[in-house]
Design an enzyme around this catalytic site. Structure first.
Site, short mmCIF file in Angstrom:
data_model
loop_
_atom_site.label_atom_id
_atom_site.label_comp_id
_atom_site.label_asym_id
_atom_site.label_seq_id
_atom_site.Cartn_x
_atom_site.Cartn_y
_atom_site.Cartn_z
CB THR A 38 -0.92 0.03 1.23
OG1 THR A 38 -0.12 -0.10 2.42
CG2 THR A 38 -1.94 -1.10 1.17
N GLY A 115 13.14 -0.34 -4.74
CA GLY A 115 13.86 0.42 -5.76
C GLY A 115 15.34 0.50 -5.45
CG HIS A 446 -15.45 36.02 23.12
ND1 HIS A 446 -14.53 35.60 24.06
CD2 HIS A 446 -16.65 36.12 23.77
CE1 HIS A 446 -15.15 35.46 25.23
NE2 HIS A 446 -16.44 35.77 25.07
#
Length: 467
Positions: A38, A115, A446
């Protein structure tokens, strides 16, 4: 014949996949190589995302058990750890599936396998079944991230002696958990299992928690953690871990030397940091320069000493943070497309997702003192903030550091609820070289926690209103 691309990115973590997407957006024919099944790297699979899911779930569990009654909500929560871990896994799947969708949407060719760079412009991909193929590209970006750091002589079994990966998937709540390392990962995961019922002891080699963070913030958080039930052994090192039936016996000794003692525990979580993942890429054969911490040396354009090979994220110097890698990924993609990509490494937020959260950006007081920079300080406590009092989240404060002469904001440090979100406005104003006065005169809604940031900026000029 080898497949040919403009850019090959090795690693599909936050730095890698973001780099690939930005490159594709800019018209580069892009490939990405990922060794996992994944995408998303450590962050999405076994790091940022799953840990935040467990932090969130455990916080709600504790709040239901100890905080709801004070708000007139009567419940008796029961822990279903299996379901909580499934909730965590759902968070992972949603995110990694999202990355796969984005890669496909942007027409990025994905290769699954390890890789290895054979030469500038050539990458060999070895699939799990051992098959190999060669890719060619004008440019290569290394974005392989980092791996857990290990204690010499101590092996992970991810059941009783665990790394952060095992800390996300314990089959049951241990009665006793010993955490080695009082950094971000150790404190986050230690706090998760403490909330779920474990007795947690944190052992740290240094005499403080959170090395590198503002010391005042770190001291404040340590006091809060002790109040929450964590035990700390600071200035202490682990010299051995032995097995005793179903438990573990951990030998401790003072970091500076002295008498040893032992502590019994059920699980040991080793969280002493992370190291760049740069082995196995063929870098030594290519002559790519690495430093003594195995980080890849790059220039201001993220290029290594070998033309056409670039590196980003955890494999180069700088904080090991997903968002730092993302920004570097975007920058290098833009550079490769002929644009002026850049990253301001002086304005990168750092967050600890404990309860309360800690967030910072810019310089600490210790760094300013060491650099002999004259500065002013403005602080504001959340106990004086209306929203924090209404929400019962009054632990912590905001600290703003400004240049004594120019009033330019040099650093902002927050400990408190939602600090991870509050730090963003500090990063924005610092990116534009804003002053404490600029922040103080910006109207804040606020009642919000963000008003504490404004009041801390006002306190730089000794004119905070609510204290």
């Amino acid at each position: 014949m080898a497949d040919t691309f403009d850019l090959i990115v090795i690693g599909s973590g936050p730095g890698g996949y973001v780099c690939a997407i930005r490159a594709a957006q800019l018209g580069l024919k892009t490939a990405i190589v990922e060794k996992r099944a994944t995408h998303g790297g450590t962050c999405l699979n076994v790091g940022c995302i799953p840990s935040k899911a467990l932090l969130h779930a455990s916080e709600l569990y504790e709040e239901a058990g100890h905080g709801f009654a004070r708000m007139g909500i009567k419940v008796s929560p029961e822990l279903d750890l299996g379901r909580m871990l499934a909730f965590k896994d759902e968070a992972i799947k949603g995110n990694v599936d999202g990355v796969a969708f984005l890669l496909k949407k942007n027409k990025i060719t994905a290769f699954h396998g390890a890789g290895r760079i054979l030469a500038a412009g050539r990458v060999e991909v070895t699939a799990e079944d051992g098959s190999r193929q060669t890719l060619e590209a004008h440019s290569i970006v290394i974005a392989t991230g980092s791996d857990v750091a290990r204690l010499p002589g101590i092996e992970f079994d991810e059941t009783r002696i665990i790394s952060s990966t095992g800390g996300l998937s314990l089959a049951e709540v241990p009665e006793r958990l010993l955490v080695v390392g009082a950094g971000v990962i150790g404190l986050e995961l230690g706090s998760v299992w403490r909330r779920l019922g474990a007795h947690v002891t944190v052992v740290e080699y240094l005499d403080r928690i959170l090395p590198g963070m503002d010391s005042e913030i770190a001291k404040s958080l340590e006091k809060i953690f002790i109040r929450q039930g964590l035990t700390f052994r600071l200035g202490t090192k682990v010299s051995a871990i032995g097995r005793t039936g179903k438990g573990l016996s951990v030998t401790l000794e003072p970091a500076q030397g002295g008498a040893q003692d032992k502590i019994e525990t059920d699980v040991v979580l080793v969280a002493i940091g992370r190291v760049p993942f740069t082995d196995g890429l063929g870098l030594d054969e290519l002559g790519v320069v690495r430093d003594n911490r195995k980080r890849i040396a790059v220039n201001g354009q993220f290029e290594t000493n070998v033309t056409g090979i670039y590196a980003i994220g955890d494999v180069i110097a700088g904080p090991m943070l997903a968002h730092k890698a993302e920004d570097e990924g975007i920058a290098v993609a833009e550079i490769l497309a002929g644009q002026a990509g850049q990253v301001n490494h002086d304005v990168i937020p750092n967050v600890i997702y404990t309860t309360p959260e800690v967030a910072s950006v810019g310089k600490t007081e210790e760094e300013l003192k060491a650099a002999e920079v004259a500065y002013t300080v403005g602080k504001f406590p959340f106990i004086a903030n209306g929203r924090a009092k209404a929400n019962r989240t009054t632990d912590g404060f905001v600290k703003v550091l400004a240049d004594a002469e120019t009033d330019r904001i040099l650093g902002v440090h927050i400990i408190g609820a939602n600090a991870s979100e509050l730090i963003a406005e500090a990063a924005v104003i610092m990116e534009f070289s804003g002053s404490a006065e600029d922040l103080a005169r910006t109207c804040h809604a606020h009642p919000t926690l963000s008003e504490a940031v404004k009041e801390a900026a006002m306190a730089v000029g000794k004119r905070a209103i609510h204290m």
